[in-house]
Structures are given as structure tokens and as C-alpha cells.
Design an enzyme around this catalytic site. Structure first.
Site, PDB file in Angstrom:
ATOM      1  N   ASP A 172      24.733  18.750   8.138  1.00 53.04           N
ATOM      2  CA  ASP A 172      23.309  18.676   8.506  1.00 53.04           C
ATOM      3  C   ASP A 172      22.840  19.870   9.316  1.00 53.04           C
ATOM      4  OD1 ASP A 172      25.041  17.560  10.430  1.00 53.04           O
ATOM      5  OD2 ASP A 172      23.475  16.328  11.326  1.00 53.04           O
ATOM      6  N   GLU A 188      25.839  14.667  11.606  1.00 50.74           N
ATOM      7  CA  GLU A 188      26.608  14.928  12.839  1.00 50.74           C
ATOM      8  C   GLU A 188      25.680  15.068  14.029  1.00 50.74           C
ATOM      9  OE1 GLU A 188      28.328  16.463  16.155  1.00 50.74           O
ATOM     10  OE2 GLU A 188      26.896  17.694  15.054  1.00 50.74           O
TER      11      GLU A 188
HETATM   12 ZN   LIG Z   1      24.909  20.977  16.767  1.00 43.58          ZN
HETATM   13 ZN   LIG Z   2      27.622  21.340  15.152  1.00 42.86          ZN
END
Ligand SMILES: [Zn+2]
Ligand SMILES: [Zn+2]
Length: 438
Positions: A98, A165
Site C-alpha cells: 500500500d 500495512e
Molecule cells: Zn509507512
Molecule cells: Zn512501510
């Protein structure tokens, strides 16, 4: 005579090891044009957390073409790729996909101009400002090498491309979707992350606790508003919020043992509309960092206790005590298994030279890779840092020149070539160390 023969043998093995090292670096150099194209593609087409459909599709296709058994849609857009080469350990390598809601200001010819809708419905600019484009490319690069060398290792390779994440949600979602039940459970887990303050081509590591528990806490400070000229008729939440912010500082300075890292930051305070109105409420937003579960619990308990205690001290009735809310966007701290770290660092030092491999201080930043290793029974894990900035820029910054943009900065621009080459070589060598034939 015997000693001489042993010496010759040892010398021969040394030459073979050196040759294998050189082979790997040469193979990566030959593959580099492909990897840089892929990197530019990911960089130019960033996708926000929970929206990583195209990145996932590209990675899945890349890994499938190499002969991995690929499963899509694990925990959202997560991709799992397995290659089994007979009895041996299972090694998991993780790359996250991401990007962030940041407007890119790097001036790179392949800079992102993407604007997209985030998971909350806001329209925002999108940029790979945390280097996850490097991570995805390295994962594919490592897969290309390990697939080409599959006769030289045994065991099971489990590659995962993880979504979300940055929200601290992706690892949790993949685990809850059966990552370790539907696929081989890893004996080891490895990941790399770009570092914005290390020269490209260099590697950093921290044995033990390396990155922090990240909690987000909201405090709604309540009061009874009224005219600014008549404070006696109100319960002023602005003054109370100020006391709470100040008192919270004693958690780290007076309650947590000095040797235990902890951070309590009030990053946002909002209340009121006008000079002469005492408002009904003030809102605080905190980020809370720790390494151990004990310190985390101590901080979270202390925040609630202090907020309520200050309200009582201000004479607020129970129905006006602050409301303290812990967000479920929690990122657990990460622990680099010391034995595994030492073993892999030896591989790095012999391959890159000790001058390019640096022991570093742990950081209070978060990374949800730590969640995989926490699954009981615990899985020895290591996340190491990949330098990604031109060496001369790091040196200039150290001499007091232009400061380096940090991760998540609109100006963070990894230097692709040495970063990707070193990342692929380091991770491939680490996996080979764990999957070596006896
Ligand atoms: Zn980050
Ligand atoms: Zn990262």
C-alpha cells in the site's frame, strides 16, 4: 599431508562460495532492467491501503509465471505464493503493497500524479512515500532468482504480498483469513523495509525489539460551556484539556521505568469556535508507543486514569468525565529474533562487507510485520532495513546540509539502482541460508 589436503579443500570451498556470491550478483545485474521497469510501474501507479487491487494482480501474475502456486484475495488484496522443493524448513518472505495519501513532490520523471478515493471516501493524492514500491519489486526480484535457482535449495518458500500495512490491518487480515492454516506455517519470517537515512547499498538491523507497539487513543474532554466572561458558570474543558495534556507527560517521565522506551504524544487538540465562548468539549488525539505488552498496558491504563483524575480534580460530575477510546487500528511491536538476526547478519557481512552492514537503534515507528512473529508458537522473524538514499546526500545531511526527507515525506525518493539490487541480493541470500541443502 592431511592438513594440506584440508587446506586445499577449505580453499576450494571458499572459492566456490565466492563464485556463488558473484553469480548471484551477476544474475541480479542481468535482471536489473526488468526490475527497474517494474519498480517505475509500481511507483507511478500507487494504490492506497485496502485498494491494492492492481498491485496485487501484477504481483500474482509475476509469481504465477515463475511457477509458484498463487492464491489471490487473502485478507483483502493479499497474495500468497508457494513453491515446495521437498523436505526442509518453510521460509516466509513478505512485501507490503500500500501507498499513502501524500502528494508527491520528488520531481522524478516517473512521479505519481494519482488522485484516488481512500477507504473512508475522501479524495486524496496518492504516493509510494514509504517505499513499499521497493518492497514489492524486491519480492518479485527475489522470487525470480529463487525460482531460477530452485535446484539449489530445499524446503518451502512462502511469499506474501500484504495489503493495508499503513493502517496496521493487513497482517491481521491475512492471518484471520487463515494464512498459517491454509498455507504452510513458516519456520522463519523475513521482510525488508527501506530506510530514508541509510546510504543505498547499505543494510541496517536491530536485534531484539526493533519497532514499536502503535496505539491511537482519542480523548473526548467534556465540560459545560458558556460565555467567556462568566467562567464561574461553566466547567471549562479547554483548561481541563490543558491539564490532561501536561499530566500525561508524567506517564513516561515518572511511571515507566527509565530503561523502557515509551512515547505518549498528543498530536491533535481541537475545541471551541470563538474568543468569547467556552465550549462544551475538546478533542485530543494521541499516539502511544511502546515495545513490551507490559509497558503498553501501563500507558493505556495511565491515560484513562489521568484523564478521569484531572476531570475529578476539576470538580466535574461523573457524567462529564472524559471519554477515552482506544482505536482498533493497533500495530503490534516487532521483535527480531536475536539468533536468526545474527545468522542472517553474518551472511550479509560476508557478502557485502561489514562496512555496509550496520547495527542500528530500534525505532518507535510501527510495522505490522511484527504480528506474524507473535503468532503462537512464536515464529523467529527478522525485518532489516535497506538503505535507499544516495551516499553523498546522507553525508551532506550529516555535515549539517540539506536534511534528508523521512519516510512518508512527499520528497522521499529511493535511489532505485543500488537499493533494488542490494535488496534482492540480501533477501535472496538470506532465504538461501535458511533453505540450504544439507
Ligand atoms: Zn509507512
Ligand atoms: Zn512501510
Amino acid at each position: 599431508m592431511k592438513a594440506a589436503r584440508l587446506l586445499v579443500l577449505a580453499f576450494g570451498l571458499g572459492i566456490a562460495a565466492t563464485a556463488a556470491r558473484a553469480d548471484l550478483a551477476e544474475d541480479i545485474a542481468r535482471d536489473y532492467a526488468y526490475l527497474e521497469d517494474l519498480y517505475r510501474h509500481f511507483h507511478t501507479h500507487p494504490e492506497l491501503s485496502l485498494k491494492e487491487a492492481q498491485s496485487a494482480a501484477r504481483i500474482a501474475a509475476e509469481l504465477e509465471s515463475l511457477g509458484f502456486a498463487v492464491t489471490r484475495g487473502i485478507g483483502g488484496h493479499g497474495v500468497v505464493a508457494v513453491m515446495e522443493r521437498g523436505g526442509g524448513p518453510t521460509v516466509m518472505l513478505r512485501g507490503d503493497m500500500d501507498a499513502l495519501p501524500v502528494e508527491e513532490q520528488t520531481g522524478l520523471p516517473y512521479a505519481s500524479r494519482v488522485v484516488a478515493e481512500d477507504h473512508l471516501g475522501n479524495t486524496v493524492p496518492v504516493m509510494h512515500a514509504c517505499g513499499h514500491d521497493v518492497h514489492m519489486t524486491a519480492l518479485v526480484g527475489v522470487a525470480r532468482r529463487l525460482a531460477a535457482m530452485k535446484d539449489r535449495w530445499r524446503g518451502t518458500l512462502l511469499l506474501i504480498a500484504q495489503p493495508a500495512e499503513e493502517l496496521g490491518m493487513g497482517a491481521k487480515a491475512m492471518l484471520e483469513d487463515g494464512l498459517f492454516e491454509r498455507f504452510p506455517r513458516p519456520d522463519y519470517a523475513l521482510a525488508l523495509h527501506t530506510a530514508a537515512d541509510l546510504p543505498a547499498g547499505h543494510i541496517g538491523y536491530a536485534p531484539g525489539w526493533a519497532y514499536a507497539n502503535v496505539d491511537s487513543v482519542d480523548i473526548l474532554v467534556k465540560g459545560r460551556g458558556g460565555h467567556g466572561s462568566r467562567p464561574e458558570s461553566t466547567k471549562d474543558p479547554v483548561v481541563l484539556a490543558a491539564y490532561i495534556v501536561t499530566a500525561l507527560q508524567t506517564l513516561v517521565s515518572r511511571e515507566v521505568p527509565p530503561g523502557a522506551p515509551a512515547v505518549v504524544t498528543v498530536g491533535s487538540i481541537h475545541g471551541g469556535t470563538k474568543h468569547n465562548i467556552i465550549p462544551d468539549e475538546v478533542r485530543l488525539q494521541l499516539t502511544v508507543r511502546s515495545f513490551t505488552d507490559e509497558v503498553r498496558a501501563q500507558l493505556l491504563e495511565g491515560i484513562e486514569r489521568i484523564a478521569v483524575g484531572q476531570a475529578r480534580s476539576a470538580g466535574l460530575p461523573e457524567e462529564l468525565w472524559p471519554k477515552v477510546t482506544l482505536s482498533d487500528e493497533f500495530t503490534p511491536s516487532g521483535y527480531n529474533d536475536p539468533g536468526l538476526t545474527e545468522r542472517i547478519v553474518k551472511v550479509f557481512e560476508s557478502r557485502f562487507g561489514a562496512a555496509r552492514v550496520h547495527r542500528r537503534e530500534p525505532v518507535m515507528g510501527g510495522e505490522d510485520f511484527g504480528r506474524y512473529g507473535r503468532e503462537e508458537p512464536r515464529i523467529p522473524s527478522l525485518l532489516f532495513w535497506m538503505g535507499s538514499v544516495a551516499a553523498e546526500r546522507v553525508e551532506a545531511a550529516a555535515r549539517g546540509g540539506e536534511p534528508l526527507p523521512s519516510l512518508h515525506s512527499s520528497r522521499f525518493a529511493p535511489l532505485p539502482e543500488p537499493t533494488l539490487k542490494t535488496g534482492v541480493e540480501a533477501m535472496t541470500a538470506a532465504a538461501l541460508e535458511l533453505l540450504a541443502k544439507p
